[in-house]
Design a protein around this motif. Structure first.
Motif, PDB file in Angstrom:
ATOM      1  N   GLU A   1       0.832  -1.216   0.000  1.00  0.00           N
ATOM      2  CA  GLU A   1       0.000   0.000   0.000  1.00  0.00           C
ATOM      3  C   GLU A   1       0.865   1.264   0.000  1.00  0.00           C
ATOM      4  OE1 GLU A   1      -2.523  -0.402   3.329  1.00  0.00           O
ATOM      5  OE2 GLU A   1      -3.772  -1.979   2.444  1.00  0.00           O
TER       6      GLU A   1
ATOM      7  N   LYS B   1       1.185   6.393  -6.986  1.00  0.00           N
ATOM      8  CA  LYS B   1       0.093   7.278  -7.422  1.00  0.00           C
ATOM      9  C   LYS B   1       0.510   8.742  -7.290  1.00  0.00           C
ATOM     10  CE  LYS B   1      -4.799   8.303  -6.694  1.00  0.00           C
ATOM     11  NZ  LYS B   1      -4.609   9.744  -6.650  1.00  0.00           N
ATOM     12  N   ARG B   2       1.240   9.075  -6.202  1.00  0.00           N
ATOM     13  CA  ARG B   2       1.704  10.447  -5.981  1.00  0.00           C
ATOM     14  C   ARG B   2       2.635  10.891  -7.109  1.00  0.00           C
ATOM     15  NH1 ARG B   2       0.850  15.428  -5.142  1.00  0.00           N
ATOM     16  NH2 ARG B   2       2.485  16.567  -4.056  1.00  0.00           N
TER      17      ARG B   2
ATOM     18  N   GLN C   1       2.089   1.651  -3.483  1.00  0.00           N
ATOM     19  CA  GLN C   1       0.998   2.087  -4.362  1.00  0.00           C
ATOM     20  C   GLN C   1       0.675   3.571  -4.175  1.00  0.00           C
ATOM     21  OE1 GLN C   1      -1.914  -0.863  -3.192  1.00  0.00           O
ATOM     22  NE2 GLN C   1      -1.686  -2.008  -5.119  1.00  0.00           N
ATOM     23  N   ARG C   2       0.619   4.023  -2.892  1.00  0.00           N
ATOM     24  CA  ARG C   2       0.314   5.449  -2.624  1.00  0.00           C
ATOM     25  C   ARG C   2       1.375   6.367  -3.238  1.00  0.00           C
ATOM     26  NH1 ARG C   2      -1.094   3.661   2.551  1.00  0.00           N
ATOM     27  NH2 ARG C   2       0.863   4.445   3.420  1.00  0.00           N
ATOM     28  N   ASN C   3       2.640   6.008  -3.054  1.00  0.00           N
ATOM     29  CA  ASN C   3       3.713   6.862  -3.582  1.00  0.00           C
ATOM     30  C   ASN C   3       3.816   6.771  -5.092  1.00  0.00           C
ATOM     31  OD1 ASN C   3       5.475   8.166  -1.298  1.00  0.00           O
ATOM     32  ND2 ASN C   3       4.843   6.159  -0.531  1.00  0.00           N
TER      33      ASN C   3
END
Length: 483
Positions: free
Chosen positions: A307, A314-315, A310-312
């Motif tokens: 996760e 997306k960033r 995935q967050r980074n």
């Protein structure tokens, strides 16, 4: 001997005996045909001088209630070019000097007249009159050139900067009428005595200044960047003057600056698009691999790290999108909209920020016109500048001035603050993406603002001084049907 054989002479004398005596002397001049016209009164003399072209005029100092000096004053007032010679009963130094100041070519004492003196006086007066006429014609020719040349030319006093001469282009450049210029000095145009003094000191020291650049202030308060070629000259009386040719290069420098910004923006845009393409390809592979791992990985603790990745990821994708959007030509939907209204609506969107920092707002939106704009996009552009101005000012001490005006075929919006200001290095990087002097924010606001204004075929000028504040001037074209 006289070089001219036929001479038309006006003799002004209210004494008939003196008239005949003078005529006798004139007739005795060898080889000359002198046609004498007699004016026996002051009024008759004025009438003949204004109606007939004479080669020379002899006039008595005593003319009834009037004097020869009165006659000279009227001749000067009417710009009569006839050479004037005064006849006096006896020499009087003060009167003679006054007559010469008023334009008399010579003076003769009646009791000392003879043919030789009269012949020499006529010859000298005609030669001097011819020389003066040549000088006047030359002066008129040069004045015509100066008056019609498309550059401002000034002659000023080095002591106080007062105008000694200026051509019509100076009024065009400064906005001042000729009458106003005659009663003012260059100090008010330089903005301060110190600025003008610096120019005068350098010119006095070097004697000549080439392409000297300085800001001059017009009657309306507009500042123009001018290039001055100046020379120090000394006249026949030993008095120094400054001669300057002034050229307005504001638009030249503005165009150069806009070209540099456009080139920089274009180059940065190409680089960003290349980097975005190169980064997105491996980023896509990373995301696909993460999706595959997420479906197969059974360990719940390792899902926590997936996760994070995935967050980074997306960033990174969002940052690339923001960068691309900041350099993508703004999509605008153009409609006719009031210039003052779009400014008012932009201010309303920032009014809470102004009130929270207790900032004084000064508005002058009395000049309005219809613009062909995307109102929502222009509001975003104006709001970005207003927010930056608010954040640059101290709470309780800030003053925000917003003004609209029309110059030529452009609608100008000025946003001025008394905040911290910027250095020249900061101004040069102002519209670069991710450049910011604030502790928060991404630094994309002004980059987007420039993109929006350029999409409207407008421009942005920035003036700023560290510790004093900044001024943004947005120029938007006025539609031809409105202008």
């Amino acid at each position: 001997m006289l070089s001219r054989s036929n001479i038309k002479l006006l003799l002004v004398d209210d004494d008939e005996d003196d008239y005949f005596l003078t005529c006798d002397y004139l007739k005795q001049i060898p080889g000359q045909n002198i046609e004498v016209t007699w004016a026996k009164s002051f009024s008759m003399a004025i009438s003949k001088l204004t109606q007939i072209k004479f080669d020379i005029c002899f006039f008595d100092f005593r003319l009834g209630a009037k004097t020869g000096l009165d006659l000279l004053r009227i001749v000067k007032e009417h710009r009569i070019s006839t050479p004037m010679v005064m006849l006096t009963g006896k020499g009087h130094k003060e009167i003679d000097e006054e007559a010469m100041k008023l334009g008399a070519m010579d003076y003769l004492i009646k009791g000392e007249l003879d043919t030789e003196k009269i012949e020499r006086c006529i010859r000298y007066s005609l030669e001097r009159a011819q020389t003066l006429q040549t000088l006047r014609e030359s002066e008129a020719q040069y004045k015509s050139i100066f008056d019609n040349i498309q550059q401002a030319i000034v002659l000023t006093s080095p002591v106080d900067g007062s105008f000694l001469y200026f051509n019509p282009e100076v009024s065009v450049l400064t906005g001042y009428s000729p009458e106003e210029l005659r009663n003012m000095t260059t100090i008010s145009m330089f903005g301060s005595n110190a600025s003008r003094q610096n120019f005068a000191t350098q010119l006095a020291q070097y004697g000549q200044l080439d392409n000297y650049e300085t800001w001059l202030t017009t009657k309306s308060g507009e500042k123009k960047l001018c290039q001055i070629n100046a020379f120090k000259r000394t006249d026949s009386n030993g008095l120094e003057h400054f001669l300057g040719v002034v050229r307005d290069i504001t638009h030249v420098r503005k165009a150069e600056k806009e070209h540099v910004i456009s080139e920089k923006v274009a180059a940065t845009g190409r680089l960003i698009r290349t980097l975005a393409h190169e980064v997105r390809n491996p980023l896509t592979n990373i995301n696909l691999s993460l999706d595959q791992l997420a479906s197969e990985l059974q360990d719940e603790e390792l899902h926590f790290f997936l996760e994070i990745i995935q967050r980074n990821s997306k960033r990174i994708g969002d940052l690339i999108s923001e960068l691309l959007n900041s350099y993508r030509p703004a999509a605008v939907s153009l409609n006719m909209y009031s210039g003052s209204l779009v400014i008012e609506e932009s201010i309303q969107q920032a009014i809470d920020r102004l009130n929270l920092k207790n900032i004084q707002l000064k508005k002058d939106l009395s000049i309005d016109t219809l613009l062909q704009i995307d109102a929502e996009q222009i509001k975003i552009a104006l709001l970005n500048i207003v927010i930056n101005a608010v954040e640059a000012m101290e709470t309780g001490n800030g003053i925000l001035e917003i003004k609209s005006t029309v110059r030529g075929s452009s609608y100008l919006i000025s946003i001025k603050d008394n905040g911290m200001g910027m250095s020249s290095e900061q101004i040069d990087r102002l519209f670069e993406p991710y450049f910011t002097s604030k502790s928060t924010g991404l630094g994309l606001g002004l980059s987007a603002t420039l993109n929006i204004i350029q999409a409207h075929k407008g421009s942005i000028e920035v003036e700023s001084t560290l510790g004093e504040g900044s001024q943004f001037i947005i120029s938007l074209p006025i539609p031809q049907q409105v202008a």
